[in-house]
Design a protein around this motif. Structure first.
Motif, short mmCIF file in Angstrom:
data_model
loop_
_atom_site.label_atom_id
_atom_site.label_comp_id
_atom_site.label_asym_id
_atom_site.label_seq_id
_atom_site.Cartn_x
_atom_site.Cartn_y
_atom_site.Cartn_z
N GLU A 145 0.86 -1.18 0.00
CA GLU A 145 0.00 0.00 0.00
C GLU A 145 0.89 1.23 0.00
OE1 GLU A 145 -4.02 1.11 2.11
OE2 GLU A 145 -2.37 1.36 3.51
N ARG A 178 -4.63 6.61 -1.52
CA ARG A 178 -3.95 5.31 -1.36
C ARG A 178 -3.92 4.53 -2.67
NH1 ARG A 178 -3.74 4.12 4.23
NH2 ARG A 178 -4.61 5.90 5.30
N LYS A 233 -3.16 0.59 -3.85
CA LYS A 233 -2.93 -0.78 -3.41
C LYS A 233 -2.45 -1.60 -4.60
CE LYS A 233 -6.24 -0.86 0.37
NZ LYS A 233 -5.58 -1.30 1.54
N GLY A 262 0.60 -4.14 2.27
CA GLY A 262 -0.74 -3.90 1.75
C GLY A 262 -1.85 -4.56 2.50
#
Length: 118
Positions: A22, A86, A88, A118
Motif C-alpha cells: 500500500e 492510497r 494498493k 498492503g
C-alpha cells in the motif's frame, strides 16, 4: 605507513518482496517536483517509475498518477487500485511472484509518500 581504511559504503536497505503493498500519498504539492519509485517482481528486473508532479496537485491526483505508472510497469500479474490518497498493489494470484516497491526520491515539497505492507 598503514593503508587508508576503505571508504564507507552507502547503506542499502534489503529489498523486501511481498504479495501486496500500500502506498499512501500525503500533502499537496507546493512546487513542481518528481517522485521516483522502484517496482521489482521477485526474480524480475527492477523498473524505475517516475511521476512528475505540478504545483498545487492534490494527493488523490498524485496517487492516481502513481497507480498508472505502477499498472504500466507491473503488467497483468498485479492488480493496482486507487482509493483517494492510497494505491494498493496486489499479486493477482498465487502464481504471481511477490514484488518490491521502494521510494527512490521524493522531490516534491509538501508531499510525503509512504510505502507499507498492503
Amino acid at each position: 605507513p598503514t593503508p587508508a581504511p576503505p571508504a564507507p559504503q552507502p547503506a542499502q536497505a534489503p529489498r523486501i518482496f511481498q504479495p501486496s503493498w500500500e502506498i499512501v500519498v500525503d500533502g499537496k504539492a507546493e512546487a513542481n517536483g518528481t517522485l521516483e519509485l522502484v517496482f521489482q517482481p521477485h526474480g524480475g528486473e527492477s523498473k524505475l517509475l517516475k511521476v512528475n508532479v505540478v504545483a498545487k496537485t492534490k494527493k488523490d491526483d498524485i496517487a492516481k498518477d502513481l497507480a498508472q505508472e505502477i499498472t504500466f510497469a507491473a503488467g497483468s500479474a498485479y492488480k493496482v487500485k486507487t482509493s483517494g490518497d492510497r494505491v494498493k498493489v496486489k499479486a493477482v494470484n498465487k502464481k504471481s511472484p511477490p514484488c518490491h516497491i521502494g521510494i527512490e526520491t521524493q522531490g516534491v515539497n509538501g508531499v510525503a509518500v509512504r510505502v507499507g505492507k498492503g
